[in-house]
Design a protein around this motif. Structure first.
Motif, PDB file in Angstrom:
ATOM      1  N   THR A 225     109.817  41.521 -10.091  1.00  0.00           N
ATOM      2  CA  THR A 225     108.638  40.700  -9.816  1.00  0.00           C
ATOM      3  C   THR A 225     107.666  40.698 -10.997  1.00  0.00           C
ATOM      4  O   THR A 225     106.929  39.734 -11.192  1.00  0.00           O
ATOM      5  CB  THR A 225     107.895  41.305  -8.599  1.00  0.00           C
ATOM      6  OG1 THR A 225     108.844  41.632  -7.591  1.00  0.00           O
ATOM      7  CG2 THR A 225     106.849  40.370  -8.061  1.00  0.00           C
ATOM      8  N   LYS A 226     107.663  41.782 -11.738  1.00  0.00           N
ATOM      9  CA  LYS A 226     106.658  41.972 -12.786  1.00  0.00           C
ATOM     10  C   LYS A 226     107.141  41.330 -14.088  1.00  0.00           C
ATOM     11  O   LYS A 226     107.253  40.129 -14.151  1.00  0.00           O
ATOM     12  CB  LYS A 226     106.351  43.460 -12.924  1.00  0.00           C
ATOM     13  CG  LYS A 226     106.114  44.177 -11.570  1.00  0.00           C
ATOM     14  CD  LYS A 226     104.831  43.744 -10.879  1.00  0.00           C
ATOM     15  CE  LYS A 226     104.714  44.253  -9.443  1.00  0.00           C
ATOM     16  NZ  LYS A 226     104.862  45.684  -9.257  1.00  0.00           N
ATOM     17  N   GLY A 232     104.989  35.409 -12.690  1.00  0.00           N
ATOM     18  CA  GLY A 232     104.353  35.483 -11.382  1.00  0.00           C
ATOM     19  C   GLY A 232     104.923  34.546 -10.340  1.00  0.00           C
ATOM     20  O   GLY A 232     104.180  34.044  -9.497  1.00  0.00           O
ATOM     21  N   SER A 354      93.280  39.978  -9.701  1.00  0.00           N
ATOM     22  CA  SER A 354      94.518  39.948  -8.918  1.00  0.00           C
ATOM     23  C   SER A 354      95.180  41.308  -8.961  1.00  0.00           C
ATOM     24  O   SER A 354      95.112  42.009  -9.972  1.00  0.00           O
ATOM     25  CB  SER A 354      95.496  38.897  -9.475  1.00  0.00           C
ATOM     26  OG  SER A 354      96.762  39.027  -8.830  1.00  0.00           O
ATOM     27  N   ASN A 356      98.403  41.633  -8.747  1.00  0.00           N
ATOM     28  CA  ASN A 356      99.731  41.490  -9.362  1.00  0.00           C
ATOM     29  C   ASN A 356      99.636  41.916 -10.830  1.00  0.00           C
ATOM     30  O   ASN A 356      98.544  42.121 -11.377  1.00  0.00           O
ATOM     31  CB  ASN A 356     100.241  40.062  -9.231  1.00  0.00           C
ATOM     32  CG  ASN A 356     101.747  39.974  -9.452  1.00  0.00           C
ATOM     33  OD1 ASN A 356     102.454  40.987  -9.481  1.00  0.00           O
ATOM     34  ND2 ASN A 356     102.239  38.764  -9.611  1.00  0.00           N
ATOM     35  N   ASP A 359     102.282  39.295 -15.464  1.00  0.00           N
ATOM     36  CA  ASP A 359     102.260  37.826 -15.461  1.00  0.00           C
ATOM     37  C   ASP A 359     101.855  37.322 -16.851  1.00  0.00           C
ATOM     38  O   ASP A 359     101.240  38.065 -17.622  1.00  0.00           O
ATOM     39  CB  ASP A 359     101.222  37.373 -14.414  1.00  0.00           C
ATOM     40  CG  ASP A 359     101.375  35.917 -14.010  1.00  0.00           C
ATOM     41  OD1 ASP A 359     101.505  35.048 -14.893  1.00  0.00           O
ATOM     42  OD2 ASP A 359     101.334  35.645 -12.795  1.00  0.00           O
ATOM     43  N   THR A 371      94.953  48.002  -4.589  1.00  0.00           N
ATOM     44  CA  THR A 371      96.345  48.489  -4.574  1.00  0.00           C
ATOM     45  C   THR A 371      96.463  49.925  -4.062  1.00  0.00           C
ATOM     46  O   THR A 371      97.442  50.256  -3.400  1.00  0.00           O
ATOM     47  CB  THR A 371      96.952  48.440  -5.986  1.00  0.00           C
ATOM     48  OG1 THR A 371      96.094  49.159  -6.882  1.00  0.00           O
ATOM     49  CG2 THR A 371      97.091  47.019  -6.475  1.00  0.00           C
TER      50      THR A 371
END
Ligand SMILES: *Cc1c(COP(=O)(O)O)cnc(C)c1O
Length: 417
Positions: A225-226, A232, A354, A356, A359, A371
């Motif tokens: 995912t990273k 992203g 964010s 995440n 990205d 987180t």
């Protein structure tokens, strides 16, 4: 280039012996490794959106299921697009076996749960991504597995913990969000002496900067995912190893029957992400270092934590273990505590807030309230996640714009409005 037709039979063993990719440098592997063209000789990797496969006759189906023929039987087990992604990442990590999963957490959970039984013991570094910490501190103990945490940078603590036998060791380096650096080779030596397998979460470094299997780890897990996607878009994960028995007897049956399979669409996105991985990861690292250097000494910042800065306690180890680059993640400890952290985040004009990371867009977050909120204050303190800590995932925008944005937001964080 020769046009290749997919072999009817497909092995699970991605050993590079006989694969032309074995002679290629990493950037060539990122673009062409694992490429398996279909009957239409497409340039770009094909997306095989299919759950099942057909057989020319009943006996071919029987042979597929009893293992006589290696072929695709069901996309919960294997899929041709997923296999191209698996083979490409296997080439980058130096692994013979690779299994794609639906997320990084599916990879972590499968790699751990598949190998432990009640009564087993696991030793893990304390500073972990919060969901990894959940699996180790809450899930495994529910099934009778003892988990002992150690401060990961402290080799004496590992020595003491590994004086007692363990089934496996789990660690994350650099850690999320604290950017702790752990000596993979040293921990692997101690773990192997007591018969423990070593699992390393390589999400932050990626195989561009760090190849844990070459340093002695037995299993690598990824959150694709990273940085592997890098833009992203999709969730994904991977478990990689050179241990044929672990792959065949432990991991593969667990994945087949519990079903955390990666969507072929996501695998296709990740495959295309890998093509630019080297370029992106080095660019993330260049900008992260520039920002770290620019804000060191800023009155709003108490500590800049970045493995590429000489002041980081793991700097020398990071430079040796991570191909001379500190990576794309950076942590600022604000002198003004949590209030200043919020003012800084709210003052950013270009960088987004964010949780995440990895990205193309630069992203910032306050781990203590997002987180890592669920850890509670005591565990956060033990992991060095102070209330004033801000995590920055440095993107691919122009370095000058990023330095300007961070600097103006730090200036603004100095004064209470
Ligand atoms: C994000 C992350 C994970 C989990 O990955 P998902 O793809 O979000 O499930 C695991 N480990 C680390 C270090 C991460 O940053």
């Amino acid at each position: 280039m020769p046009v290749s037709v997919p072999p009817a039979n497909r092995s699970d063993d991605f050993s590079p012996d006989g694969d032309p990719a074995a002679g290629w440098h990493p950037r060539t592997r990122m673009v062409r490794g694992g490429l398996e063209r279909g009957p239409y000789s497409e340039t770009c990797e094909a997306l095989y959106l299919t759950s099942g496969y057909v057989y020319p006759d009943a006996d071919a189906a029987r042979r597929a299921f009893d293992g006589t023929d290696e072929r695709y039987v069901y996309s919960r087990f294997r899929n041709p697009t997923n296999a191209q992604f698996e083979r490409r990442l296997a080439l980058l990590e130096g692994a013979r076996f690779a299994r794609a999963t639906a997320s990084g957490m599916a990879a972590v959970t499968a790699a751990l749960m598949s190998q432990v039984s009640a009564g087993d013991r696991v030793v893990a570094s304390r500073n972990l991504f919060v969901s990894c910490h959940y699996v180790l501190s809450e899930l495994l103990p529910r099934f009778g597995v003892t988990v002992d945490f150690v401060p990961g940078a402290d080799l004496d603590a590992w020595r003491v913990a590994l004086a007692t036998p363990a089934t496996c060791v789990f660690l994350e380096t650099p850690s999320n969000p604290g950017l702790e650096i752990i000596d993979i080779a040293a921990v692997a030596d101690m773990a192997h002496a007591t018969g423990a397998r070593v699992l390393v979460d390589n999400a932050f470094a990626t195989p561009v900067l760090q190849r844990p299997l070459a340093l002695g780890a037995d299993v690598v897990v990824h959150s694709a995912t990273k940085y592997l996607d890098g833009q992203g878009r999709c969730l994904g994960g991977m478990v990689l190893t050179n241990d044929a028995a672990f792959d065949a007897d432990i991991l593969q049956p667990f994945l087949r029957h519990t079903g955390p399979a990666l969507s072929p669409f996501n695998a296709w996105v990740m495959l295309k992400g890998l093509e630019t991985l080297d370029l992106r990861v080095r660019a993330h690292g260049t900008s992260a270092l520039a920002i770290a250097q620019a804000v060191e000494g800023h009155p709003a910042v108490a500590v800049v934590r970045y493995p590429g800065l000489p002041g980081h306690p793991g700097h020398a180890l990071a430079m040796a273990q991570m191909d001379g680059c500190g990576g794309g993640m950076l942590v600022l400890e604000m002198a003004g505590g949590p209030g200043a952290a919020f003012r800084f985040l709210d003052g950013l004009r270009l960088i987004d807030i964010s949780n995440n990371l990895g990205d193309a867009k630069s992203l910032a977050c306050h781990p203590a309230t997002t987180t890592h909120q669920r850890l509670g204050e005591d565990e956060r303190r033990a992991q060095g996640i102070t209330p004033g800590l801000v995590r920055l995932s440095v993107g691919l925008e122009d370095t000058r714009d990023l330095v300007a944005d961070v600097t103006q937001a730090l200036d603004g964080a100095l004064s209470v409005p």
